[in-house]
Write a protein that holds these residues in place. Structure first.
Motif, short mmCIF file in Angstrom:
data_model
loop_
_atom_site.label_atom_id
_atom_site.label_comp_id
_atom_site.label_asym_id
_atom_site.label_seq_id
_atom_site.Cartn_x
_atom_site.Cartn_y
_atom_site.Cartn_z
N LEU A 265 3.87 -1.48 -3.33
CA LEU A 265 2.60 -1.68 -4.01
C LEU A 265 1.42 -1.26 -3.13
O LEU A 265 0.44 -0.69 -3.63
CB LEU A 265 2.47 -3.15 -4.42
N GLU B 83 1.39 2.50 -3.18
CA GLU B 83 0.95 2.98 -4.49
C GLU B 83 -0.55 2.76 -4.66
O GLU B 83 -1.27 3.61 -5.21
CB GLU B 83 1.72 2.26 -5.59
N GLU B 84 -1.03 1.62 -4.18
CA GLU B 84 -2.48 1.34 -4.25
C GLU B 84 -3.26 2.36 -3.43
O GLU B 84 -4.27 2.91 -3.89
CB GLU B 84 -2.75 -0.07 -3.74
N LYS C 31 -0.83 -0.95 -14.74
CA LYS C 31 0.26 -1.84 -14.32
C LYS C 31 1.59 -1.37 -14.89
O LYS C 31 2.63 -1.45 -14.22
CB LYS C 31 -0.06 -3.28 -14.77
N VAL D 85 2.77 1.71 -12.91
CA VAL D 85 3.28 1.30 -11.59
C VAL D 85 4.64 0.63 -11.74
O VAL D 85 5.57 0.89 -10.98
CB VAL D 85 2.27 0.37 -10.90
N TRP D 86 4.75 -0.23 -12.77
CA TRP D 86 6.03 -0.91 -13.00
C TRP D 86 7.13 0.10 -13.36
O TRP D 86 8.27 -0.03 -12.92
CB TRP D 86 5.85 -1.93 -14.12
#
Length: 503
Positions: free
Chosen positions: A181, A184-185, A268, A271-272
Protein backbone atom coordinates in the motif's frame (compact mmCIF):
# COMPACT_ATOMS: atom_id res chain seq x y z
CA UNK A 1 -21.68 -30.21 74.97
CA UNK A 2 -21.06 -32.13 71.76
CA UNK A 3 -23.78 -30.18 69.92
CA UNK A 4 -22.27 -26.85 70.99
CA UNK A 5 -18.84 -27.97 69.83
CA UNK A 6 -20.31 -29.05 66.50
CA UNK A 7 -21.95 -25.64 66.06
CA UNK A 8 -18.61 -23.93 66.70
CA UNK A 9 -16.95 -26.18 64.11
CA UNK A 10 -19.67 -25.64 61.46
CA UNK A 11 -19.46 -23.25 58.50
CA UNK A 12 -21.85 -20.30 58.71
CA UNK A 13 -22.72 -20.64 55.02
CA UNK A 14 -23.40 -24.34 54.49
CA UNK A 15 -24.02 -25.20 58.21
CA UNK A 16 -21.82 -28.26 57.84
CA UNK A 17 -18.55 -29.21 59.45
CA UNK A 18 -15.68 -27.13 58.03
CA UNK A 19 -14.03 -28.62 54.95
CA UNK A 20 -10.62 -27.09 54.27
CA UNK A 21 -11.43 -23.92 56.29
CA UNK A 22 -10.04 -20.60 55.03
CA UNK A 23 -9.54 -17.48 57.15
CA UNK A 24 -10.45 -13.99 55.89
CA UNK A 25 -8.69 -10.81 57.11
CA UNK A 26 -11.83 -9.93 59.09
CA UNK A 27 -11.33 -13.02 61.29
CA UNK A 28 -14.21 -15.19 60.01
CA UNK A 29 -13.63 -18.61 58.50
CA UNK A 30 -15.52 -20.46 55.77
CA UNK A 31 -15.19 -23.68 53.77
CA UNK A 32 -13.01 -23.38 50.69
CA UNK A 33 -15.93 -24.17 48.36
CA UNK A 34 -18.25 -21.76 50.19
CA UNK A 35 -15.64 -19.01 50.01
CA UNK A 36 -15.32 -19.48 46.25
CA UNK A 37 -19.04 -18.80 45.96
CA UNK A 38 -18.57 -15.56 47.94
CA UNK A 39 -15.93 -14.33 45.49
CA UNK A 40 -17.22 -11.68 43.08
CA UNK A 41 -16.34 -11.29 39.41
CA UNK A 42 -13.46 -8.89 40.17
CA UNK A 43 -11.81 -11.35 42.62
CA UNK A 44 -13.20 -9.58 45.71
CA UNK A 45 -14.19 -11.64 48.75
CA UNK A 46 -17.23 -10.44 50.72
CA UNK A 47 -17.75 -11.88 54.21
CA UNK A 48 -21.33 -13.08 54.69
CA UNK A 49 -21.17 -12.33 58.44
CA UNK A 50 -19.71 -8.81 58.73
CA UNK A 51 -19.93 -7.94 54.99
CA UNK A 52 -16.28 -6.91 54.93
CA UNK A 53 -14.90 -6.91 51.37
CA UNK A 54 -11.27 -7.51 50.50
CA UNK A 55 -9.17 -8.50 47.49
CA UNK A 56 -6.59 -10.20 49.72
CA UNK A 57 -6.55 -13.96 49.22
CA UNK A 58 -7.63 -16.01 52.26
CA UNK A 59 -5.23 -18.31 54.11
CA UNK A 60 -5.78 -21.82 55.40
CA UNK A 61 -6.98 -21.95 59.01
CA UNK A 62 -4.82 -24.84 60.17
CA UNK A 63 -5.95 -24.66 63.82
CA UNK A 64 -9.61 -24.91 62.84
CA UNK A 65 -8.86 -27.70 60.39
CA UNK A 66 -7.03 -29.73 63.06
CA UNK A 67 -9.90 -29.17 65.48
CA UNK A 68 -12.40 -30.45 62.91
CA UNK A 69 -10.27 -33.52 62.22
CA UNK A 70 -9.94 -34.23 65.98
CA UNK A 71 -13.67 -33.88 66.38
CA UNK A 72 -14.29 -36.35 63.55
CA UNK A 73 -11.85 -38.85 65.05
CA UNK A 74 -13.51 -38.62 68.45
CA UNK A 75 -16.93 -38.90 66.86
CA UNK A 76 -15.82 -41.96 64.91
CA UNK A 77 -14.35 -43.48 68.06
CA UNK A 78 -17.60 -42.90 69.91
CA UNK A 79 -19.54 -44.44 67.08
CA UNK A 80 -17.29 -47.49 67.10
CA UNK A 81 -17.76 -47.84 70.82
CA UNK A 82 -21.48 -47.40 70.52
CA UNK A 83 -21.95 -49.79 67.58
CA UNK A 84 -22.97 -53.19 68.88
CA UNK A 85 -23.89 -56.46 67.26
CA UNK A 86 -27.51 -56.48 66.20
CA UNK A 87 -27.77 -60.21 66.93
CA UNK A 88 -25.97 -60.51 70.28
CA UNK A 89 -25.85 -56.90 71.51
CA UNK A 90 -22.14 -57.08 72.22
CA UNK A 91 -19.34 -54.73 71.23
CA UNK A 92 -17.85 -55.24 67.73
CA UNK A 93 -14.20 -56.16 68.32
CA UNK A 94 -13.31 -58.36 65.31
CA UNK A 95 -13.31 -58.26 61.54
CA UNK A 96 -14.08 -61.33 59.42
CA UNK A 97 -11.81 -61.29 56.36
CA UNK A 98 -13.77 -64.13 54.77
CA UNK A 99 -17.11 -62.28 54.79
CA UNK A 100 -15.53 -58.81 55.06
CA UNK A 101 -17.75 -57.67 57.91
CA UNK A 102 -17.35 -56.50 61.51
CA UNK A 103 -18.42 -59.06 64.13
CA UNK A 104 -18.58 -59.48 67.89
CA UNK A 105 -17.11 -62.20 70.15
CA UNK A 106 -20.22 -64.36 69.97
CA UNK A 107 -20.29 -64.18 66.17
CA UNK A 108 -16.64 -65.20 66.09
CA UNK A 109 -17.27 -68.16 68.35
CA UNK A 110 -20.29 -69.56 66.59
CA UNK A 111 -21.13 -68.43 63.04
CA UNK A 112 -17.56 -67.37 62.02
CA UNK A 113 -15.54 -70.04 63.84
CA UNK A 114 -14.05 -71.44 60.62
CA UNK A 115 -13.41 -68.02 58.97
CA UNK A 116 -10.32 -65.84 58.89
CA UNK A 117 -10.85 -63.37 61.71
CA UNK A 118 -8.58 -60.60 63.00
CA UNK A 119 -8.86 -57.90 65.67
CA UNK A 120 -10.77 -54.80 64.61
CA UNK A 121 -7.89 -52.37 65.24
CA UNK A 122 -5.51 -54.50 63.17
CA UNK A 123 -8.03 -54.69 60.30
CA UNK A 124 -8.54 -50.91 60.41
CA UNK A 125 -4.78 -50.30 60.20
CA UNK A 126 -4.41 -52.69 57.26
CA UNK A 127 -7.30 -51.16 55.35
CA UNK A 128 -6.04 -47.63 56.01
CA UNK A 129 -2.60 -48.58 54.69
CA UNK A 130 -4.28 -50.03 51.60
CA UNK A 131 -6.25 -46.81 51.03
CA UNK A 132 -3.15 -44.67 51.55
CA UNK A 133 -1.21 -46.80 49.04
CA UNK A 134 -4.02 -46.40 46.51
CA UNK A 135 -4.05 -42.64 47.18
CA UNK A 136 -0.31 -42.21 46.70
CA UNK A 137 -0.41 -41.93 42.83
CA UNK A 138 -3.14 -39.29 43.09
CA UNK A 139 -1.05 -37.36 45.61
CA UNK A 140 1.98 -37.49 43.32
CA UNK A 141 -0.12 -36.36 40.38
CA UNK A 142 -1.50 -33.50 42.47
CA UNK A 143 2.01 -32.47 43.47
CA UNK A 144 3.15 -32.51 39.84
CA UNK A 145 0.16 -30.40 38.82
CA UNK A 146 0.88 -27.88 41.56
CA UNK A 147 4.57 -27.63 40.64
CA UNK A 148 3.91 -27.55 36.86
CA UNK A 149 5.92 -30.67 36.01
CA UNK A 150 3.21 -32.57 34.11
CA UNK A 151 2.49 -32.77 30.39
CA UNK A 152 -0.06 -29.97 30.78
CA UNK A 153 2.73 -27.51 31.51
CA UNK A 154 4.57 -28.68 28.41
CA UNK A 155 1.44 -28.16 26.32
CA UNK A 156 0.97 -24.68 27.82
CA UNK A 157 4.53 -23.75 26.88
CA UNK A 158 3.95 -25.04 23.35
CA UNK A 159 0.71 -23.03 23.09
CA UNK A 160 2.66 -19.91 24.04
CA UNK A 161 5.31 -20.82 21.43
CA UNK A 162 2.60 -21.30 18.79
CA UNK A 163 1.00 -17.97 19.69
CA UNK A 164 4.32 -16.12 19.32
CA UNK A 165 5.12 -17.78 15.99
CA UNK A 166 1.62 -17.14 14.65
CA UNK A 167 1.76 -13.51 15.77
CA UNK A 168 5.14 -13.15 14.05
CA UNK A 169 3.70 -14.49 10.78
CA UNK A 170 0.61 -12.27 11.05
CA UNK A 171 2.79 -9.21 11.50
CA UNK A 172 5.01 -10.33 8.61
CA UNK A 173 2.05 -10.78 6.24
CA UNK A 174 0.51 -7.47 7.25
CA UNK A 175 3.86 -5.76 6.77
CA UNK A 176 3.83 -7.03 3.17
CA UNK A 177 0.38 -5.52 2.71
CA UNK A 178 1.50 -2.25 4.31
CA UNK A 179 4.56 -2.18 2.06
CA UNK A 180 2.41 -2.78 -1.02
CA UNK A 181 0.00 0.00 0.00
CA UNK A 182 2.84 2.40 0.74
CA UNK A 183 4.47 1.71 -2.63
CA UNK A 184 1.10 2.01 -4.41
CA UNK A 185 0.42 5.28 -2.61
CA UNK A 186 3.83 6.66 -3.60
CA UNK A 187 3.35 5.52 -7.20
CA UNK A 188 -0.07 7.17 -7.54
CA UNK A 189 1.03 10.39 -5.84
CA UNK A 190 4.09 10.49 -8.11
CA UNK A 191 1.79 10.10 -11.14
CA UNK A 192 -0.34 12.95 -9.83
CA UNK A 193 2.73 15.16 -9.30
CA UNK A 194 3.99 14.34 -12.79
CA UNK A 195 0.68 15.37 -14.35
CA UNK A 196 0.65 18.53 -12.24
CA UNK A 197 4.14 19.50 -13.41
CA UNK A 198 3.37 18.71 -17.05
CA UNK A 199 0.16 20.73 -17.17
CA UNK A 200 1.65 23.60 -15.16
CA UNK A 201 4.54 23.70 -17.61
CA UNK A 202 2.10 23.80 -20.53
CA UNK A 203 0.30 26.73 -18.99
CA UNK A 204 3.62 28.55 -18.41
CA UNK A 205 4.55 28.04 -22.09
CA UNK A 206 1.23 29.54 -23.17
CA UNK A 207 1.73 32.52 -20.87
CA UNK A 208 5.23 33.13 -22.23
CA UNK A 209 3.92 33.01 -25.80
CA UNK A 210 1.24 35.56 -24.94
CA UNK A 211 3.82 37.79 -23.22
CA UNK A 212 5.98 37.80 -26.34
CA UNK A 213 3.02 38.53 -28.60
CA UNK A 214 1.74 41.39 -26.46
CA UNK A 215 5.24 42.81 -26.01
CA UNK A 216 5.65 43.08 -29.78
CA UNK A 217 2.30 44.86 -30.12
CA UNK A 218 3.04 47.32 -27.34
CA UNK A 219 6.49 48.11 -28.71
CA UNK A 220 5.07 48.60 -32.25
CA UNK A 221 2.36 51.00 -31.08
CA UNK A 222 4.81 52.96 -28.91
CA UNK A 223 7.17 53.32 -31.87
CA UNK A 224 4.31 54.60 -34.09
CA UNK A 225 3.39 57.16 -31.48
CA UNK A 226 6.80 58.75 -32.04
CA UNK A 227 6.17 59.30 -35.78
CA UNK A 228 5.48 62.76 -37.14
CA UNK A 229 1.90 63.95 -37.15
CA UNK A 230 1.20 63.39 -40.85
CA UNK A 231 2.59 59.86 -40.83
CA UNK A 232 0.78 59.04 -37.58
CA UNK A 233 -2.59 60.18 -38.93
CA UNK A 234 -2.08 58.43 -42.20
CA UNK A 235 -1.39 55.16 -40.33
CA UNK A 236 -3.93 55.78 -37.57
CA UNK A 237 -6.33 52.94 -38.35
CA UNK A 238 -3.69 50.15 -38.47
CA UNK A 239 -2.10 51.54 -35.30
CA UNK A 240 -5.47 51.62 -33.53
CA UNK A 241 -6.23 48.05 -34.52
CA UNK A 242 -2.89 46.91 -33.13
CA UNK A 243 -3.48 48.89 -29.94
CA UNK A 244 -6.99 47.45 -29.40
CA UNK A 245 -5.70 43.86 -28.92
CA UNK A 246 -7.00 42.38 -25.63
CA UNK A 247 -5.57 39.54 -23.54
CA UNK A 248 -7.31 36.35 -24.67
CA UNK A 249 -8.93 34.13 -22.03
CA UNK A 250 -7.05 30.89 -21.28
CA UNK A 251 -8.41 27.95 -23.24
CA UNK A 252 -9.86 25.47 -20.72
CA UNK A 253 -10.72 21.91 -21.65
CA UNK A 254 -10.52 18.47 -19.99
CA UNK A 255 -6.92 18.16 -21.06
CA UNK A 256 -5.89 21.44 -19.45
CA UNK A 257 -6.83 20.57 -15.85
CA UNK A 258 -5.85 17.64 -13.62
CA UNK A 259 -7.67 14.44 -14.60
CA UNK A 260 -9.14 13.92 -11.11
CA UNK A 261 -11.32 11.01 -12.22
CA UNK A 262 -8.26 9.11 -13.39
CA UNK A 263 -6.62 9.43 -9.98
CA UNK A 264 -9.65 9.05 -7.67
CA UNK A 265 -12.20 7.08 -9.67
CA UNK A 266 -12.73 3.65 -8.01
CA UNK A 267 -9.34 4.15 -6.37
CA UNK A 268 -9.83 1.65 -3.54
CA UNK A 269 -11.30 -0.92 -5.92
CA UNK A 270 -8.43 -0.60 -8.42
CA UNK A 271 -5.88 -0.92 -5.61
CA UNK A 272 -7.74 -3.93 -4.23
CA UNK A 273 -7.86 -5.46 -7.71
CA UNK A 274 -4.12 -5.00 -8.03
CA UNK A 275 -3.56 -6.58 -4.60
CA UNK A 276 -4.48 -10.01 -5.94
CA UNK A 277 -0.88 -10.27 -7.17
CA UNK A 278 0.41 -10.13 -3.58
CA UNK A 279 -2.54 -11.90 -1.92
CA UNK A 280 -2.24 -15.56 -2.83
CA UNK A 281 -5.09 -18.01 -2.29
CA UNK A 282 -4.51 -21.71 -1.74
CA UNK A 283 -7.43 -24.15 -2.06
CA UNK A 284 -5.96 -26.36 0.68
CA UNK A 285 -4.34 -25.01 3.85
CA UNK A 286 -2.33 -27.58 5.81
CA UNK A 287 -2.95 -28.11 9.52
CA UNK A 288 0.43 -28.11 11.33
CA UNK A 289 -1.15 -29.66 14.43
CA UNK A 290 -1.63 -32.90 12.49
CA UNK A 291 1.98 -33.12 11.27
CA UNK A 292 4.50 -35.40 13.01
CA UNK A 293 7.54 -33.78 14.57
CA UNK A 294 9.86 -34.97 11.77
CA UNK A 295 7.84 -33.15 9.08
CA UNK A 296 8.40 -29.47 8.34
CA UNK A 297 5.50 -27.16 7.43
CA UNK A 298 6.16 -23.87 5.62
CA UNK A 299 5.10 -20.58 7.19
CA UNK A 300 2.32 -20.11 4.63
CA UNK A 301 0.98 -23.64 5.45
CA UNK A 302 1.14 -24.92 1.87
CA UNK A 303 4.41 -26.95 1.76
CA UNK A 304 5.39 -30.08 3.68
CA UNK A 305 8.56 -32.13 3.61
CA UNK A 306 10.82 -34.29 5.73
CA UNK A 307 12.87 -32.30 8.23
CA UNK A 308 16.45 -32.96 9.27
CA UNK A 309 15.68 -32.22 12.92
CA UNK A 310 12.43 -32.67 14.77
CA UNK A 311 10.41 -29.55 15.42
CA UNK A 312 8.88 -28.99 18.89
CA UNK A 313 5.53 -30.71 19.31
CA UNK A 314 3.89 -31.96 22.54
CA UNK A 315 1.37 -34.12 20.67
CA UNK A 316 2.42 -37.73 20.02
CA UNK A 317 1.82 -38.86 16.43
CA UNK A 318 1.38 -42.34 15.12
CA UNK A 319 3.41 -43.90 12.36
CA UNK A 320 1.09 -42.90 9.49
CA UNK A 321 3.19 -39.72 8.92
CA UNK A 322 0.16 -37.85 7.54
CA UNK A 323 -0.50 -34.12 7.23
CA UNK A 324 -4.16 -33.14 6.90
CA UNK A 325 -5.79 -30.14 5.33
CA UNK A 326 -7.32 -27.74 7.83
CA UNK A 327 -10.78 -27.94 6.22
CA UNK A 328 -12.89 -30.97 5.40
CA UNK A 329 -15.49 -31.27 2.62
CA UNK A 330 -18.97 -32.72 3.10
CA UNK A 331 -20.18 -32.18 -0.45
CA UNK A 332 -19.85 -30.10 -3.58
CA UNK A 333 -17.01 -30.00 -6.07
CA UNK A 334 -13.46 -29.29 -4.89
CA UNK A 335 -10.18 -29.27 -6.79
CA UNK A 336 -6.57 -28.64 -5.82
CA UNK A 337 -3.13 -29.13 -7.40
CA UNK A 338 -0.22 -30.73 -5.55
CA UNK A 339 3.26 -30.05 -6.92
CA UNK A 340 5.36 -33.17 -6.34
CA UNK A 341 8.33 -31.96 -8.40
CA UNK A 342 11.11 -34.50 -8.82
CA UNK A 343 9.97 -36.55 -5.81
CA UNK A 344 9.36 -40.20 -6.59
CA UNK A 345 7.92 -41.21 -3.24
CA UNK A 346 4.66 -39.61 -2.13
CA UNK A 347 1.05 -40.34 -1.28
CA UNK A 348 -1.84 -37.91 -1.68
CA UNK A 349 -5.61 -38.20 -1.44
CA UNK A 350 -8.51 -37.77 0.97
CA UNK A 351 -9.38 -39.47 4.22
CA UNK A 352 -11.75 -39.40 7.15
CA UNK A 353 -10.68 -37.24 10.06
CA UNK A 354 -10.97 -40.04 12.63
CA UNK A 355 -9.03 -42.41 10.39
CA UNK A 356 -6.07 -40.04 10.09
CA UNK A 357 -5.83 -39.51 13.85
CA UNK A 358 -5.54 -43.16 14.81
CA UNK A 359 -2.78 -45.65 13.98
CA UNK A 360 -3.70 -48.04 11.18
CA UNK A 361 -1.85 -50.94 9.63
CA UNK A 362 -2.34 -49.78 6.04
CA UNK A 363 -3.83 -46.88 4.13
CA UNK A 364 -6.85 -48.51 2.52
CA UNK A 365 -10.47 -47.52 1.87
CA UNK A 366 -11.47 -49.95 4.59
CA UNK A 367 -9.45 -47.87 7.06
CA UNK A 368 -10.81 -44.58 5.68
CA UNK A 369 -8.17 -43.60 3.07
CA UNK A 370 -8.64 -43.00 -0.66
CA UNK A 371 -5.70 -41.80 -2.68
CA UNK A 372 -2.77 -42.33 -5.02
CA UNK A 373 0.69 -43.56 -4.02
CA UNK A 374 3.93 -43.26 -6.00
CA UNK A 375 6.96 -45.43 -5.27
CA UNK A 376 9.80 -44.77 -7.65
CA UNK A 377 8.53 -45.29 -11.20
CA UNK A 378 5.43 -47.24 -10.15
CA UNK A 379 2.07 -45.97 -9.00
CA UNK A 380 -1.07 -47.49 -7.51
CA UNK A 381 -4.43 -46.59 -6.04
CA UNK A 382 -4.64 -47.14 -2.29
CA UNK A 383 -6.29 -50.41 -1.36
CA UNK A 384 -5.58 -52.12 -4.70
CA UNK A 385 -2.87 -54.53 -5.80
CA UNK A 386 -2.74 -53.26 -9.38
CA UNK A 387 0.36 -51.16 -10.10
CA UNK A 388 1.50 -49.47 -13.28
CA UNK A 389 4.67 -47.75 -14.48
CA UNK A 390 5.17 -44.17 -15.58
CA UNK A 391 6.01 -44.98 -19.19
CA UNK A 392 6.11 -41.51 -20.64
CA UNK A 393 6.82 -39.14 -17.79
CA UNK A 394 6.32 -38.72 -14.07
CA UNK A 395 3.84 -35.88 -13.41
CA UNK A 396 5.31 -32.90 -11.61
CA UNK A 397 1.90 -31.62 -10.51
CA UNK A 398 -1.05 -33.86 -9.65
CA UNK A 399 -4.58 -32.44 -9.75
CA UNK A 400 -7.07 -33.88 -7.25
CA UNK A 401 -10.78 -33.54 -8.02
CA UNK A 402 -13.37 -34.41 -5.38
CA UNK A 403 -16.93 -34.32 -6.64
CA UNK A 404 -19.79 -36.39 -7.99
CA UNK A 405 -19.87 -38.79 -10.90
CA UNK A 406 -23.45 -39.63 -11.81
CA UNK A 407 -24.94 -40.69 -8.44
CA UNK A 408 -21.72 -41.41 -6.54
CA UNK A 409 -19.21 -39.21 -4.85
CA UNK A 410 -15.76 -39.79 -6.34
CA UNK A 411 -12.16 -38.63 -6.23
CA UNK A 412 -9.99 -38.51 -9.36
CA UNK A 413 -6.34 -37.73 -10.11
CA UNK A 414 -4.97 -35.97 -13.20
CA UNK A 415 -1.68 -34.74 -14.58
CA UNK A 416 -2.11 -30.96 -14.25
CA UNK A 417 0.29 -30.22 -17.12
CA UNK A 418 -1.87 -31.77 -19.87
CA UNK A 419 -5.08 -32.77 -18.08
CA UNK A 420 -4.59 -36.50 -18.71
CA UNK A 421 -6.25 -38.78 -16.18
CA UNK A 422 -4.03 -40.84 -13.88
CA UNK A 423 -6.76 -42.56 -11.86
CA UNK A 424 -10.42 -41.65 -11.92
CA UNK A 425 -13.84 -42.24 -10.42
CA UNK A 426 -12.65 -43.73 -7.14
CA UNK A 427 -15.83 -44.11 -5.11
CA UNK A 428 -15.76 -42.38 -1.68
CA UNK A 429 -18.43 -42.15 1.05
CA UNK A 430 -20.65 -39.11 1.57
CA UNK A 431 -18.93 -38.01 4.79
CA UNK A 432 -16.58 -35.16 5.62
CA UNK A 433 -13.26 -35.89 3.90
CA UNK A 434 -9.96 -34.11 4.49
CA UNK A 435 -7.13 -33.76 1.97
CA UNK A 436 -3.91 -35.43 3.14
CA UNK A 437 -0.27 -35.44 2.02
CA UNK A 438 2.58 -37.84 2.80
CA UNK A 439 5.96 -36.58 1.53
CA UNK A 440 8.87 -38.84 0.65
CA UNK A 441 12.47 -38.68 1.82
CA UNK A 442 14.38 -35.47 2.41
CA UNK A 443 14.69 -33.07 0.60
CA UNK A 444 11.53 -33.73 -1.43
CA UNK A 445 8.70 -31.28 -0.73
CA UNK A 446 5.00 -31.40 -1.62
CA UNK A 447 3.42 -28.03 -2.41
CA UNK A 448 -0.19 -26.92 -2.74
CA UNK A 449 -0.43 -24.74 -5.85
CA UNK A 450 -2.17 -21.38 -5.55
CA UNK A 451 -5.41 -20.59 -7.34
CA UNK A 452 -5.64 -18.07 -10.15
CA UNK A 453 -7.57 -15.18 -8.61
CA UNK A 454 -9.74 -13.01 -10.88
CA UNK A 455 -11.86 -9.97 -10.05
CA UNK A 456 -15.12 -9.54 -12.00
CA UNK A 457 -17.83 -6.89 -11.84
CA UNK A 458 -21.41 -8.10 -11.96
CA UNK A 459 -23.32 -6.87 -15.01
CA UNK A 460 -26.84 -5.42 -14.75
CA UNK A 461 -29.43 -5.46 -17.51
CA UNK A 462 -33.21 -5.32 -17.82
CA UNK A 463 -35.18 -8.25 -19.17
CA UNK A 464 -38.99 -8.38 -19.51
CA UNK A 465 -39.39 -5.24 -17.41
CA UNK A 466 -37.35 -6.52 -14.48
CA UNK A 467 -33.89 -5.49 -13.38
CA UNK A 468 -31.68 -8.55 -13.21
CA UNK A 469 -28.17 -8.82 -11.80
CA UNK A 470 -26.36 -11.48 -13.72
CA UNK A 471 -22.86 -12.57 -14.54
CA UNK A 472 -21.81 -12.20 -18.17
CA UNK A 473 -21.62 -15.99 -18.44
CA UNK A 474 -25.42 -16.25 -17.86
CA UNK A 475 -26.29 -13.89 -20.73
CA UNK A 476 -26.49 -16.56 -23.46
CA UNK A 477 -29.30 -18.24 -21.51
CA UNK A 478 -31.39 -15.07 -21.55
CA UNK A 479 -30.59 -14.50 -25.21
CA UNK A 480 -31.77 -18.03 -25.93
CA UNK A 481 -35.04 -17.37 -24.07
CA UNK A 482 -35.53 -14.09 -25.94
CA UNK A 483 -34.92 -15.71 -29.35
CA UNK A 484 -37.30 -18.55 -28.50
CA UNK A 485 -40.10 -16.18 -27.49
CA UNK A 486 -39.53 -14.03 -30.62
CA UNK A 487 -39.67 -17.15 -32.82
CA UNK A 488 -43.07 -18.18 -31.42
CA UNK A 489 -44.42 -14.63 -31.84
CA UNK A 490 -43.35 -14.57 -35.52
CA UNK A 491 -44.81 -18.04 -36.01
CA UNK A 492 -48.17 -16.94 -34.58
CA UNK A 493 -48.07 -13.81 -36.79
CA UNK A 494 -47.57 -15.80 -40.01
CA UNK A 495 -50.18 -18.30 -38.89
CA UNK A 496 -52.74 -15.51 -38.49
CA UNK A 497 -51.87 -14.08 -41.96
CA UNK A 498 -52.28 -17.51 -43.55
CA UNK A 499 -55.69 -17.98 -41.94
CA UNK A 500 -56.84 -14.55 -43.20
CA UNK A 501 -55.94 -15.46 -46.81
CA UNK A 502 -57.98 -18.62 -46.52
CA UNK A 503 -61.08 -16.64 -45.72
Amino acid sequence: MASCLKNDLSCMVCSKLYRNPQLLPCGHSFCRCCLDNLCTANSTYVCSVCHWSTRQKPVANLVLRNACESYLREKEKENNEEVRCSQHGEKMNFFCKTDEKVICTECKTYSHSSHRVQPLAQAVQQHKRQVKAALRPAEKALECLCHGTTGHAKINRFIQYQAKQTERMIRKDFEKLYQFLREEEEYRIAALREEEERKTENMEVRVEQQILSLSDRVRYVEDKLEDDDVTFLQNFNPILQRAQCTVPDPELDSGTLIDVAKHLGNLKYRVWEKMKDVCSHYPVVLDPNTAPADLSISDDLRCVGKSISNRPSPIPHHRNRIVLGSEGYNGGFHCWDVEVGDSKHWTIGVCEDTAARRPVESLTPRNGFWGLSCDGYTCKVLGTTNTWHWWNKIPRTVRVKLGHHLIWRTVSFFDASDGSMIAGSIKVPSVKLFPFLIPGDHPSVLRIQQDHVTVTVQEKFSFLGRSIDADVRTMPLYIYVFVTVAFFIILLFFNSITNSYKY
